[in-house]
Write a protein that holds these residues in place. Structure first.
Motif, PDB file in Angstrom:
ATOM      1  N   PRO A   8       3.849  -3.545 -11.867  1.00 43.06           N
ATOM      2  CA  PRO A   8       2.712  -3.179 -10.804  1.00 43.06           C
ATOM      3  C   PRO A   8       2.989  -3.213  -9.679  1.00 43.06           C
ATOM      4  CG  PRO A   8       1.571  -4.515 -12.245  1.00 43.06           C
ATOM      5  CD  PRO A   8       2.706  -4.611 -13.040  1.00 43.06           C
ATOM      6  N   SER A   9       3.526  -4.431  -8.966  1.00 38.09           N
ATOM      7  CA  SER A   9       3.555  -4.448  -7.669  1.00 38.09           C
ATOM      8  C   SER A   9       5.146  -3.765  -7.543  1.00 38.09           C
ATOM      9  CB  SER A   9       4.032  -5.867  -6.861  1.00 38.09           C
ATOM     10  OG  SER A   9       5.240  -6.797  -7.923  1.00 38.09           O
ATOM     11  N   ALA A  10       6.266  -3.374  -7.703  1.00 38.15           N
ATOM     12  CA  ALA A  10       7.384  -2.401  -7.859  1.00 38.15           C
ATOM     13  C   ALA A  10       6.922  -0.966  -7.870  1.00 38.15           C
ATOM     14  CB  ALA A  10       8.233  -2.590  -8.974  1.00 38.15           C
ATOM     15  N   LEU A  11       5.483  -0.405  -9.236  1.00 39.12           N
ATOM     16  CA  LEU A  11       5.301   0.774  -8.730  1.00 39.12           C
ATOM     17  C   LEU A  11       4.528   0.962  -7.117  1.00 39.12           C
ATOM     18  CD1 LEU A  11       4.774   3.582 -10.367  1.00 39.12           C
ATOM     19  CD2 LEU A  11       2.755   2.379 -11.666  1.00 39.12           C
ATOM     20  N   GLY A  12       3.926   0.006  -6.544  1.00 40.37           N
ATOM     21  CA  GLY A  12       2.414  -0.388  -5.617  1.00 40.37           C
ATOM     22  C   GLY A  12       3.734   0.114  -4.853  1.00 40.37           C
ATOM     23  N   PHE A  13       4.590  -0.717  -4.771  1.00 39.61           N
ATOM     24  CA  PHE A  13       6.376  -0.371  -3.417  1.00 39.61           C
ATOM     25  C   PHE A  13       6.721   1.465  -3.963  1.00 39.61           C
ATOM     26  CE2 PHE A  13       9.923  -0.338  -1.736  1.00 39.61           C
ATOM     27  CZ  PHE A  13       9.688  -1.214  -0.442  1.00 39.61           C
ATOM     28  N   LEU A  14       6.625   1.395  -5.238  1.00 33.81           N
ATOM     29  CA  LEU A  14       7.492   2.758  -4.338  1.00 33.81           C
ATOM     30  C   LEU A  14       6.450   3.997  -4.361  1.00 33.81           C
ATOM     31  CD1 LEU A  14       9.144   3.139  -8.296  1.00 33.81           C
ATOM     32  CD2 LEU A  14       9.906   3.108  -5.752  1.00 33.81           C
ATOM     33  N   LEU A  15       4.529   3.768  -4.606  1.00 31.64           N
ATOM     34  CA  LEU A  15       4.089   5.047  -4.115  1.00 31.64           C
ATOM     35  C   LEU A  15       3.672   4.421  -2.321  1.00 31.64           C
ATOM     36  CD1 LEU A  15       0.978   4.489  -6.469  1.00 31.64           C
ATOM     37  CD2 LEU A  15       2.332   6.484  -6.438  1.00 31.64           C
ATOM     38  N   TYR A  16       4.102   3.612  -1.965  1.00 29.85           N
ATOM     39  CA  TYR A  16       4.286   3.528  -0.539  1.00 29.85           C
ATOM     40  C   TYR A  16       5.274   3.919   0.094  1.00 29.85           C
ATOM     41  CZ  TYR A  16       4.742   1.112   3.818  1.00 29.85           C
ATOM     42  OH  TYR A  16       4.100   0.482   5.358  1.00 29.85           O
ATOM     43  N   ARG A  17       6.389   3.509  -0.437  1.00 25.97           N
ATOM     44  CA  ARG A  17       7.693   4.510  -0.006  1.00 25.97           C
ATOM     45  C   ARG A  17       7.594   5.558  -0.326  1.00 25.97           C
ATOM     46  NH1 ARG A  17      10.354   4.120   2.867  1.00 25.97           N
ATOM     47  NH2 ARG A  17      12.329   4.735   1.940  1.00 25.97           N
ATOM     48  N   ALA A  18       6.943   6.072  -0.791  1.00 23.51           N
ATOM     49  CA  ALA A  18       6.807   7.574  -0.838  1.00 23.51           C
ATOM     50  C   ALA A  18       5.547   8.540  -0.229  1.00 23.51           C
ATOM     51  CB  ALA A  18       6.518   7.750  -2.747  1.00 23.51           C
ATOM     52  N   HIS A  19       4.488   7.557   0.177  1.00 23.52           N
ATOM     53  CA  HIS A  19       4.441   8.757   1.204  1.00 23.52           C
ATOM     54  C   HIS A  19       4.812   8.157   2.166  1.00 23.52           C
ATOM     55  CE1 HIS A  19       0.877   8.812   3.365  1.00 23.52           C
ATOM     56  NE2 HIS A  19       0.919   7.101   4.665  1.00 23.52           N
ATOM     57  N   GLN A  20       5.513   7.064   2.608  1.00 24.89           N
ATOM     58  CA  GLN A  20       6.103   7.011   3.919  1.00 24.89           C
ATOM     59  C   GLN A  20       7.498   8.643   4.177  1.00 24.89           C
ATOM     60  OE1 GLN A  20       7.998   2.579   3.858  1.00 24.89           O
ATOM     61  NE2 GLN A  20       7.053   2.770   5.352  1.00 24.89           N
ATOM     62  N   LEU A  21       8.095   8.125   3.210  1.00 24.42           N
ATOM     63  CA  LEU A  21       9.187   9.459   3.299  1.00 24.42           C
ATOM     64  C   LEU A  21       8.248  10.687   2.676  1.00 24.42           C
ATOM     65  CD1 LEU A  21      11.650  10.717   2.471  1.00 24.42           C
ATOM     66  CD2 LEU A  21      11.703  10.769   0.059  1.00 24.42           C
ATOM     67  N   ALA A  22       7.171  11.035   2.308  1.00 20.49           N
ATOM     68  CA  ALA A  22       6.511  12.171   2.798  1.00 20.49           C
ATOM     69  C   ALA A  22       6.057  12.743   3.629  1.00 20.49           C
ATOM     70  CB  ALA A  22       5.633  12.306   1.428  1.00 20.49           C
ATOM     71  N   ARG A  23       4.799  11.808   4.550  1.00 17.03           N
ATOM     72  CA  ARG A  23       4.908  11.706   6.096  1.00 17.03           C
ATOM     73  C   ARG A  23       5.508  12.409   6.537  1.00 17.03           C
ATOM     74  NH1 ARG A  23      -0.721   8.776   7.094  1.00 17.03           N
ATOM     75  NH2 ARG A  23      -0.541   9.348  10.097  1.00 17.03           N
ATOM     76  N   GLY A  24       6.768  11.154   7.015  1.00 12.78           N
ATOM     77  CA  GLY A  24       7.611  11.261   7.601  1.00 12.78           C
ATOM     78  C   GLY A  24       7.635  12.985   8.000  1.00 12.78           C
TER      79      GLY A  24
END
Length: 142
Positions: A8-24
Motif C-alpha cells: 500500500p505505501s508503494a502504491l501511495g507513493f506512485l499515486l503521489y509521483r503520478a500527481h506531481q508529474l501530471a501537475r508539473g
C-alpha cells in the motif's frame, strides 16, 4: 509465478509521483495562459454552475479556506472571476466567471489536454480507459 501483493505505501507513493508529474507537465504547458491547475479547478467548478459560494467551492474542491481565498483573489485581480454578495445570504460571496475567465479557461484546457495526451502516450487506449475507470472508482469511494 504468482504476482506479489502490492505494498500500500508503494502504491501511495506512485499515486503521489503520478500527481506531481501530471501537475508539473500541465502547469508547464499552460504557462502562456498564466493559469495553473489550481486556478483551472476553481474556474471549471464555477463554470459548471452547481457551486456558487466560496464556502461550497472550497468544500467541493477540498481546498482549505485560506488557500481558496488566495486563488480567488488572484483570479479576481486578473479579471477572470467576480465576487458578489449572494442574494440569499448577504454574508456570503458568490464567485462568477467572467467572459475573460471563460476564454482563458478554454485556452488553458486545450494546453492541459495536450500535456496529458503526451503523458499518456506510454499507455495503449484500452489501458488509458482502464486507468480512468480505476482512478474514478478510487476517488469516488465514500
Amino acid at each position: 509465478m504468482e504476482a506479489q501483493p502490492v505494498e500500500p505505501s508503494a502504491l501511495g507513493f506512485l499515486l503521489y509521483r503520478a500527481h506531481q508529474l501530471a501537475r508539473g507537465r500541465a502547469n508547464q504547458a499552460a504557462r502562456p495562459t498564466g493559469l495553473e491547475l489550481s486556478h483551472a479547478a476553481v474556474l471549471s467548478t464555477v463554470r459548471s454552475g452547481g457551486v456558487r459560494s466560496q464556502r461550497e467551492l472550497g468544500a467541493t474542491l477540498g481546498i482549505d479556506k485560506s488557500t481558496l481565498v488566495r486563488i480567488v483573489d488572484d483570479l479576481e485581480r486578473r479579471g477572470l472571476v467576480n465576487r458578489r454578495r449572494a442574494p440569499e445570504d448577504r454574508r456570503a460571496y458568490e464567485i462568477v466567471l467572467t467572459d475573460a475567465g471563460e476564454q482563458r479557461l478554454t485556452e488553458a484546457g486545450e494546453l492541459f489536454s495536450g500535456a496529458m495526451t503526451g503523458l499518456l502516450e506510454v499507455l495503449a487506449e484500452p489501458e488509458r480507459r482502464q486507468l480512468h475507470d480505476l482512478l474514478t472508482r478510487f476517488v469516488d469511494q465514500p
